[in-house]
Structure formats: structure tokens, C-alpha cells
Write an enzyme that holds these catalytic residues in place. Structure first.
Site, mmCIF file in Angstrom:
data_model
loop_
_atom_site.group_PDB
_atom_site.id
_atom_site.type_symbol
_atom_site.label_atom_id
_atom_site.label_comp_id
_atom_site.label_asym_id
_atom_site.label_seq_id
_atom_site.Cartn_x
_atom_site.Cartn_y
_atom_site.Cartn_z
ATOM 1 N N THR A 166 0.851 -1.186 0.000
ATOM 2 C CA THR A 166 0.000 0.000 0.000
ATOM 3 C C THR A 166 0.890 1.241 0.000
ATOM 4 O OG1 THR A 166 -0.100 0.072 2.419
ATOM 5 C CG2 THR A 166 -1.768 -1.242 1.280
ATOM 6 N N GLU A 177 -5.785 -4.022 -1.386
ATOM 7 C CA GLU A 177 -6.243 -5.180 -0.609
ATOM 8 C C GLU A 177 -7.357 -5.964 -1.292
ATOM 9 O OE1 GLU A 177 -4.966 -1.998 2.458
ATOM 10 O OE2 GLU A 177 -5.764 -2.100 0.422
ATOM 11 N N LYS A 236 -15.445 18.316 9.511
ATOM 12 C CA LYS A 236 -16.491 18.574 10.501
ATOM 13 C C LYS A 236 -16.484 20.054 10.848
ATOM 14 C CE LYS A 236 -18.872 16.425 14.318
ATOM 15 N NZ LYS A 236 -18.879 15.299 15.284
ATOM 16 N N TRP A 283 -21.068 17.431 9.193
ATOM 17 C CA TRP A 283 -20.075 16.840 8.288
ATOM 18 C C TRP A 283 -20.191 17.426 6.888
ATOM 19 C CZ3 TRP A 283 -16.221 14.425 10.369
ATOM 20 C CH2 TRP A 283 -16.390 13.697 11.555
#
Length: 547
Positions: free
Chosen positions: A196, A339, A449, A454
Site C-alpha cells: 500500500t 487489498e 467537521k 459533516w
């Protein structure tokens, strides 16, 4: 003949237990599609027969170097025919292919080579200057093999270095059946290793098996999704070091499709000329590449194109619709991650959308899409872990499970990344509707936020990107003493554009809530990218912090 009565016990089937292995891809292409072409930009044409022949020599060449089964064989290379031979020959001989991101900083490069314990590194000649300065800090590597790439980069005088073509030409070809060597082997043997990006810590290794790779490959052949087939000409613009080029090379070979490999250049004119000249039907790239090609689309004959795949980050709806208007083919969303091998979800409209309004069809194409066969997705409450309803409104962490989804990371503690019942926690926030369509809301770490509410950076970026002068946009959070965080939009405009922040603010005002409007628009010539071509919000946050 007397038949045994069934007493309710489980019963095994009587089918042959032949393992699913990459050796089958190699020998299928060799037997059925030997005549099909592989084009490498700047290096000419070859056939699957020639690739298979070189792969057979590669098998014994690795033996001559003393590379044992299970050893990691690294590649540091662009998309080319020789890289494809390594894609086949390394796992078909029970070694493990470790494709390394050529854009990694030295710190990460050295970490993953040593962590993987790579035994040999195959490197493009032109890329030697990027990796050779680290050689003294890579004590695990015994051999370096240089791949010719048309450059004349000096090669250090070192006994550990050999040339690929010389190594291959000196080797006797393996004469047996690669599949037969796997006949009694476990299909769960490791086949590939990708790391990754390491954005939240050291890079983590994802260790693919032969079984997972073959099943993912078959997923790319599924009709109605990507649907690779024998008549296709496939161009993986996405690098072969990026999660196995999204499985496109393996899928093309399994289907018998022709392959076009772009070499090291991602220059828009080069890619568009290649697509036109080779009559490419399927291509895959990250949104930043598709954005760079968009201004020149109408100058090239792309009439053969039937499917364009976008992934790595969200494809702005305006970008997809630009392609639909210019060449009649939208960019189809995919969702996945290293993944997930990496493709887990494919977008696009289905039969139920045929009579939908144009606006509704645009909204469907803007979603990430439905999971591929054998892949399961769900969303869960971030705090409680409770599964949330598939109503298109509930927002939760996306979790995924399936036979080509990682169950652990290589040589590191993986517990926090997986649920108790084995699902991968992706870190993405999403909704799933009643028809199974996945829509990403944001990365958990990218949500803003503000005043207790949000703000989705993904939705705000899509609104800004719909302005015709916007080439790239990334929205980040800036600390605010009153609201805790406020959005800042980093924008790259088309060359010569005089668009102002006020114009962009007016453009998006009808599309988003008033309190979503960015406090600031920062104009940049180009936005920073990660090693896989994604926009780097980490770099932008660091710039904002030190400004």
C-alpha cells in the site's frame, strides 16, 4: 448398481482438484492465442508465442540465479513486454512477483524491499538512477537484472548486475508444462506482493495467492461489467506496479485479447495516438490521466473504444460526461484498493435505467457501482460496528469480503484492519442503496467537521469540478477557532483561464449547502500527486499547515 442412501452427512464432489494458478493463463495464451499481438510503445510488436517462449527461458534463468520457490522477485519497471514476461514467469515457477512503485521516496522503497526480503530486482535501465543509490541499504538483494528500455543510462560496473536479454538468451527454455508442476500444489501459494502507499504509516504488504488472482481475473471477464473478451485490444495505462495494473494484463491474456503497453510515457498526445493507431477498445487509468487527455479527445479517432475504466479515486461526473459527449463512451467508475486485488465494484447503468431521465442516468454513472460476482460489501456504524441498512441514505464505513480480498497483511499486525468476522475495514464512508449501488461519501480521514456538521470533500470536489475551467480540485480541511474545521478548495485551472474564486463560488452555490461553500480557493498550476497518480491531500495539508 447399488446407490448409497443419503443420510444427511456432507458429501464431497467428484471433480478434479486442479488448482487455480497463473500457469494456466500462460499456457492458455500459448496454446490458443499464440498469434495475438502485444505492442510496447517504442519497442515494437511481439506475440503471445514469443512472450511464452521468453517466459520459458526466464524460468530456467531464475533457476540459474539460485532463486528458490517462494522467493520474492521484485520489478521496478514500466508497462512493457518484458515486464509482462515477469508477470507470468515468476508466479508460474512458484516464486512471488513483487511489483514496486517506481515513484516511491527512497525511505519507503528501501523499507519495502527489505521488508519483503526481495532476492532479485528486475529494473528498467532508465530507472536505475532512482534505485541504485539505495543499493548499500538493500543487503537482502543478491541479483540485479537490467531490462532494456531504449535508454542508454549508464550501468554501474558491479558483479551483481546482469542484462535481461543476455540472461534470457543464454538460458535453455523450460520444456515441460507449468500447469503440471502445479497439479498437486496448493492454489493458495503466494503469487504476487504489492504494498500500500503508506499514507498513514509504513507501507503494508498485500500477498495475493494464485487462487485469488485467477478468480479476480475471471471477474474482469464477467459480461456486463468490464467484460474483457477475445476481440478486445486492451491498454493498461494504469502502471503495472499499481495493484497488478488492476488485473488488466492477466485478464487480457486469459481472454485472448491483444495488449497495448504504453511504456514509460503518460504524455497525453502519446497515449491518444496509441489508442487511435492500435484501435484500443478497453483502457484503464486514474482520473488525473483521463483529465489530462480530455482537451485533445476530438483530435483523435477513438471510434473503436467501447469501455474506459477509472479508479484509484473518484471520477468527477463532469469528467465522465465530457468523454461521453466527445467519443460516445463515459468513464466507468470502479472501486477497489490494493487489498481487493484491486477491483471490487464496477459502475455504469443497467437495464433498469434504460427509461430513466438523462439526469438520473448521470447520477447512476456517478456512483461507484455494484460489486463484482463473489464480492460482498456492507456498511457499518463507525462507533458500534452494527451493519446499517441498504437504503441509499445511511452512511457507514465500507467493509468488503470475498475470495480476492486480503485477510491479513504481510508480516505486520493486522487486527485493527479487519472485523471479528473477517471483513476488511476499508476506511471509506459510503452508502449502499436497495439495488446494491455503492456511493462513496468520503474517506473517514478526509471528512470535514464544521460546526458539528459533516462536509463531504468528495461531493464538494465533484461540484467544483463541474465548472468547465477546472482541471483538478482537492478539498481539504483547515482548522478554525470557531467552527473547528472549514473547507479549503485547491484548484488547478485550464491554461489561460481567468476564472476567479467568486465565479467558482457562484457556480457551486446551487449545488451544495451554504455552509459547505469553501472559505478559500487556492489556485495552483498543478496539484501534487501520490506515487500512483492520485491527488495527494497529505501534501496539500502539509502546505496549508506550513503556509
Amino acid at each position: 448398481m447399488r446407490l448409497e442412501r443419503f443420510r444427511g452427512d456432507a458429501m464431497d464432489g467428484l471433480m478434479q482438484p486442479r488448482p487455480l494458478t497463473i500457469a494456466h493463463i500462460l499456457e492458455r495464451a500459448e496454446r490458443l492465442f499464440a498469434h495475438k499481438e502485444i505492442v510496447t510503445a517504442g519497442a515494437g510488436r511481439s506475440t503471445y508465442a514469443e512472450v511464452a517462449g521468453n517466459t520459458r527461458r526466464l524460468a530456467t534463468a531464475l533457476d540459474s540465479l539460485g532463486v528458490l520457490p517462494g522467493a520474492r522477485v521484485a520489478t521496478f519497471a514500466s508497462n512493457s513486454r518484458r515486464h509482462l514476461e515477469l508477470y507470468l514467469g515468476v508466479p508460474a515457477t512458484k516464486r512471488v512477483l513483487h511489483s514496486i512503485n517506481i515513484r516511491l521516496p527512497a525511505e519507503h522503497l528501501e523499507y519495502i524491499v527489505n521488508h519483503a526480503e526481495d532476492d532479485v530486482v528486475f529494473v528498467d535501465r532508465g530507472l536505475l538512477p532512482r534505485i541504485w543509490p539505495s543499493v548499500d541499504r538493500l543487503p537482502v538483494v543478491r541479483h540485479w537484472v537490467v531490462l532494456p528500455d531504449g535508454t542508454d543510462t549508464p550501468i554501474p560496473a558491479d558483479p551483481r548486475i546482469s542484462g535481461y536479454d543476455e540472461l534470457i538468451s543464454a538460458a535453455e527454455p523450460f520444456a515441460g508444462s507449468f500447469e503440471d508442476t502445479f497439479a498437486l500444489a496448493d492454489e493458495n501459494l503466494a503469487a504476487g506482493l504489492c504494498y500500500t502507499s503508506g499514507t498513514t504509516g509504513p507501507p503494508k504488504g498485500v500477498l495475493y495467492s494464485h487462487r485469488s488472482t485467477i478468480l479476480h481475473c475471471l471477474g474482469t471477464l464477467a459480461a456486463g461489467l468490464i467484460g474483457l473478451c477475445e476481440s478486445d485490444v486492451v491498454l493498461p495505462i494504469v502502471p503495472m506496479f499499481h495493484a497488478n495494473a488492476w488485473g488488466l494484463p492477466y485478464g487480457a491474456m486469459m481472454a485472448g485479447a491483444a495488449l497495448v503497453l504504453p511504456g514509460a510515457s503518460a504524455e497525453p498526445g502519446h497515449l491518444l495516438r496509441l489508442m487511435a493507431a492500435e484501435r484500443v477498445t478497453v483502457a484503464g487509468a486514474v482520473p488525473t490521466v483521463w483529465t489530462s487527455l480530455a482537451p485533445e479527445l476530438r483530435a483523435h479517432d477513438l471510434s473503436a473504444t467501447r469501455f474506459l475504466l477509472g479508479g484509484g479515486s473518484a471520477v468527477p461526473p463532469a469528467l465522465s460526461e465530457t468523454y461521453l459527449a466527445a467519443i460516445g463512451v463515459p468513464i466507468t467508475h470502479s472501486w477497489g484498493m490494493t487489498e481487493v486485488s484491486p477491483v471490487g465494484v464496477i459502475g455504469g447503468t443497467r437495464t433498469q435505467h434504460r427509461d430513466a431521465t438523462a439526469a438520473d442516468q448521470v447520477a447512476v454513472r456517478a456512483a461507484q457501482g455494484q460489486p463484482l460476482p463473489l464480492v460482498n460489501v456492507r456498511i457499518a456504524d463507525v462507533e458500534t460496528g452494527e451493519e446499517l441498512p441498504r437504503d441509499g441514505r445511511a452512511v457507514g464505513e465500507l467493509q468488503v469480503a470475498g475470495p480476492w480480498v486480503a485477510g491479513a497483511y504481510f508480516r505486520v499486525d493486522s487486527a485493527e484492519s479487519f472485523t471479528e468476522d473477517g471483513w476488511l475495514r476499508t476506511g471509506d464512508l459510503a452508502t449502499i442503496d436497495a439495488q446494491g449501488y455503492l456511493r462513496l461519501v468520503d474517506r473517514m480521514k478526509d471528512l470535514i467537521k464544521s460546526g458539528g456538521e459533516w462536509i463531504s470533500s468528495v461531493e464538494l470536489e465533484a461540484a467544483i469540478a463541474s465548472h468547465p475551467d477546472v482541471v483538478e480540485v482537492a478539498v481539504i480541511a483547515r482548522p478554525d477557532p470557531r467552527w473547528m474545521e472549514r473547507p479549503v478548495a485547491c484548484v488547478a485551472l485550464r491554461e489561460g483561464s481567468a476564472t476567479t474564486a467568486d465565479e467558482l463560488r457562484r457556480h457551486i452555490t446551487p449545488m451544495v449547502a451554504k455552509w459547505w461553500l469553501p472559505d478559500e480557493f487556492v489556485f495552483m498550476a498543478t496539484l501534487p500527486k501520490t506515487g500512483t497518480g492520485k491527488l495527494s491531500k497529505i501534501a496539500l495539508r502539509e502546505s496549508a499547515r506550513t503556509a
